[in-house]
Design an enzyme around this catalytic site. Structure first.
Site, PDB file in Angstrom:
ATOM      1  N   PRO A 137      -2.077   9.810 -10.506  1.00 20.45           N
ATOM      2  CA  PRO A 137      -2.881   9.492 -12.152  1.00 20.45           C
ATOM      3  C   PRO A 137      -4.901  10.098 -12.285  1.00 20.45           C
ATOM      4  CG  PRO A 137      -2.107   7.510 -12.304  1.00 20.45           C
ATOM      5  CD  PRO A 137      -1.146   7.801 -10.554  1.00 20.45           C
ATOM      6  N   ASN A 138      -5.094  10.984 -13.083  1.00 25.08           N
ATOM      7  CA  ASN A 138      -6.230  11.258 -12.868  1.00 25.08           C
ATOM      8  C   ASN A 138      -6.962  12.296 -12.641  1.00 25.08           C
ATOM      9  OD1 ASN A 138      -6.056   9.836 -16.193  1.00 25.08           O
ATOM     10  ND2 ASN A 138      -6.238   7.741 -14.935  1.00 25.08           N
ATOM     11  N   HIS A 163      -2.577  -0.081  -7.169  1.00 24.85           N
ATOM     12  CA  HIS A 163      -3.204  -1.496  -7.605  1.00 24.85           C
ATOM     13  C   HIS A 163      -1.801  -2.172  -8.626  1.00 24.85           C
ATOM     14  CE1 HIS A 163      -7.067  -0.221  -6.511  1.00 24.85           C
ATOM     15  NE2 HIS A 163      -6.735   0.444  -7.665  1.00 24.85           N
ATOM     16  N   ALA A 168      -4.647   4.664  -9.431  1.00 23.23           N
ATOM     17  CA  ALA A 168      -4.290   3.773 -10.058  1.00 23.23           C
ATOM     18  C   ALA A 168      -3.096   3.332  -9.776  1.00 23.23           C
ATOM     19  CB  ALA A 168      -4.903   3.532 -11.290  1.00 23.23           C
ATOM     20  N   HIS A 224      -8.491   6.675  -0.819  1.00 22.13           N
ATOM     21  CA  HIS A 224      -9.498   6.488  -1.650  1.00 22.13           C
ATOM     22  C   HIS A 224     -10.380   7.141  -1.834  1.00 22.13           C
ATOM     23  CE1 HIS A 224      -6.095   3.834  -3.141  1.00 22.13           C
ATOM     24  NE2 HIS A 224      -6.161   3.385  -2.187  1.00 22.13           N
ATOM     25  N   ILE A 225     -11.034   7.963  -2.544  1.00 22.70           N
ATOM     26  CA  ILE A 225     -12.070   8.719  -2.153  1.00 22.70           C
ATOM     27  C   ILE A 225     -13.824   7.308  -2.612  1.00 22.70           C
ATOM     28  CG2 ILE A 225     -13.561   9.797  -3.590  1.00 22.70           C
ATOM     29  CD1 ILE A 225     -10.816  10.807  -5.045  1.00 22.70           C
ATOM     30  N   SER A 226     -13.364   6.396  -3.913  1.00 22.06           N
ATOM     31  CA  SER A 226     -14.475   5.526  -4.291  1.00 22.06           C
ATOM     32  C   SER A 226     -13.933   4.009  -2.959  1.00 22.06           C
ATOM     33  CB  SER A 226     -14.288   4.921  -5.209  1.00 22.06           C
ATOM     34  OG  SER A 226     -12.895   4.342  -5.392  1.00 22.06           O
ATOM     35  N   ARG A 270      -9.707  -4.183  -8.240  1.00 23.62           N
ATOM     36  CA  ARG A 270      -9.223  -2.538  -7.459  1.00 23.62           C
ATOM     37  C   ARG A 270      -8.931  -3.236  -5.565  1.00 23.62           C
ATOM     38  NH1 ARG A 270     -10.002   2.176 -10.776  1.00 23.62           N
ATOM     39  NH2 ARG A 270     -11.712   0.461 -11.977  1.00 23.62           N
ATOM     40  N   ARG A 300     -14.164  14.275 -13.988  1.00 23.51           N
ATOM     41  CA  ARG A 300     -14.093  12.554 -13.632  1.00 23.51           C
ATOM     42  C   ARG A 300     -14.758  11.914 -12.991  1.00 23.51           C
ATOM     43  NH1 ARG A 300      -9.567   9.362 -10.911  1.00 23.51           N
ATOM     44  NH2 ARG A 300      -9.837   7.022 -12.198  1.00 23.51           N
ATOM     45  N   ASP A 316       7.979   0.767  -2.291  1.00 22.61           N
ATOM     46  CA  ASP A 316       9.238   0.538  -1.612  1.00 22.61           C
ATOM     47  C   ASP A 316       9.894   2.214  -1.107  1.00 22.61           C
ATOM     48  OD1 ASP A 316       9.637  -2.114  -2.557  1.00 22.61           O
ATOM     49  OD2 ASP A 316      11.262  -1.800  -4.561  1.00 22.61           O
ATOM     50  N   ASN A 375      -2.929   9.506  -2.115  1.00 18.57           N
ATOM     51  CA  ASN A 375      -3.887   8.469  -3.134  1.00 18.57           C
ATOM     52  C   ASN A 375      -3.030   8.303  -4.075  1.00 18.57           C
ATOM     53  OD1 ASN A 375      -5.985   7.975  -4.758  1.00 18.57           O
ATOM     54  ND2 ASN A 375      -7.712   9.314  -4.177  1.00 18.57           N
ATOM     55  N   GLU A 385      -3.372   6.265   3.772  1.00 23.61           N
ATOM     56  CA  GLU A 385      -3.554   5.867   2.256  1.00 23.61           C
ATOM     57  C   GLU A 385      -5.157   6.440   1.673  1.00 23.61           C
ATOM     58  OE1 GLU A 385      -2.852   1.528   0.597  1.00 23.61           O
ATOM     59  OE2 GLU A 385      -4.416   2.094  -1.001  1.00 23.61           O
ATOM     60  N   ARG A 429     -16.018  -2.262  -5.935  1.00 27.05           N
ATOM     61  CA  ARG A 429     -15.949  -2.063  -7.434  1.00 27.05           C
ATOM     62  C   ARG A 429     -14.559  -3.316  -7.920  1.00 27.05           C
ATOM     63  NH1 ARG A 429     -12.902   3.993  -8.360  1.00 27.05           N
ATOM     64  NH2 ARG A 429     -14.408   2.948 -10.610  1.00 27.05           N
ATOM     65  N   TYR A 484     -16.241   9.579  -8.416  1.00 30.57           N
ATOM     66  CA  TYR A 484     -15.979  10.600  -7.556  1.00 30.57           C
ATOM     67  C   TYR A 484     -16.007  12.079  -7.030  1.00 30.57           C
ATOM     68  CZ  TYR A 484     -11.776   6.933  -9.258  1.00 30.57           C
ATOM     69  OH  TYR A 484     -12.174   6.090  -9.620  1.00 30.57           O
TER      70      TYR A 484
HETATM   71  C1  DQA Z   1      -9.083   5.911  -6.638  1.00 32.08           C
HETATM   72  C2  DQA Z   1      -9.731   4.046  -6.605  1.00 32.08           C
HETATM   73  C3  DQA Z   1      -8.931   3.775  -7.967  1.00 32.08           C
HETATM   74  O1  DQA Z   1      -8.947   2.551  -7.788  1.00 32.08           O
HETATM   75  C4  DQA Z   1      -8.912   4.959  -9.381  1.00 32.08           C
HETATM   76  O2  DQA Z   1      -7.876   4.079  -9.996  1.00 32.08           O
HETATM   77  C5  DQA Z   1      -8.157   5.493  -8.900  1.00 32.08           C
HETATM   78  C6  DQA Z   1      -8.719   6.776  -7.216  1.00 32.08           C
HETATM   79  C7  DQA Z   1     -10.365   6.751  -5.829  1.00 32.08           C
HETATM   80  O3  DQA Z   1      -9.538   7.849  -4.815  1.00 32.08           O
HETATM   81  O4  DQA Z   1     -10.917   5.634  -5.331  1.00 32.08           O
HETATM   82  O5  DQA Z   1      -7.810   6.433  -9.704  1.00 32.08           O
HETATM   83  O6  DQA Z   1      -7.833   6.020  -5.330  1.00 32.08           O
END
Ligand code: DQA
Length: 149
Positions: A11-12, A81, A78, A101-103, A112, A19, A88, A75, A99, A108, A24
């Site tokens: 999501p997002n 978490h 959210a 994560h950009i950040s 997270r 964003r 599953d 990725n 896996e 953080r 990001y």
């Molecule tokens: C994220 C980190 C997550 O905590 C956050 O909810 C995201 C992006 C990242 O790519 O850094 O939506 O997965």
């Protein structure tokens, strides 16, 4: 044998570039997809690239990947978490999972710091910005081709 990998985004991430660019960056998801395709082609891998704001769609793509693909870069955003359901689904896959994560999620908020997905991932990349995606594909290619542990 299949050379298909899935690159899944939660999501997002459709709003990447707009964003919170201070967290990001300014690249869009289309930029990320183009770079993933470029790097995958270096390894003779095909990509099925997706993003959804809906947990069930991500689960369905994992089920699809399970039947057709040889690896996943994910990725979960959210859902990282929160989602036992995504964990599953990934647990039913017999190929390597990376896996991304950009950040740097560990720098953080405390909520997270825990990832449901990390327990099933061959590796985790966090805090490398959108560069994490091509890194993940290089690593996945190695794992698929059995050249590294
Ligand atoms: C994220 C980190 C997550 O905590 C956050 O909810 C995201 C992006 C990242 O790519 O850094 O939506 O997965």
């Amino acid at each position: 044998m299949s050379r298909l990998i899935y690159v899944l985004n939660g999501p997002n991430l459709n709003l990447l570039g707009k964003r919170q660019p201070e967290i990001y960056g300014s690249e869009t998801l289309a930029d990320v997809e183009a770079e993933c395709r470029r790097v995958a082609s270096e390894h003779d891998l095909e990509i099925s690239f997706h993003q959804s704001n809906r947990e069930y769609e991500i689960i369905e793509w994992i089920h699809e990947a399970r039947e057709t693909a040889v690896g996943i870069v994910i990725n979960p955003a959210a859902f990282t978490h929160t989602s036992v359901a995504i964990l599953d689904a990934l647990n039913m896959c017999e190929f390597p999972i990376i896996e991304v994560h950009i950040s740097n999620i560990h720098k953080r908020e405390a909520f997270r710091h825990h990832s449901y997905v990390s327990g099933v991932a061959s590796g985790v990349i966090a805090g490398f910005g959108t560069q994490g995606y091509p890194f993940a594909i290089h690593r996945l290619a190695r794992l698929i081709d059995g050249a590294a542990r």
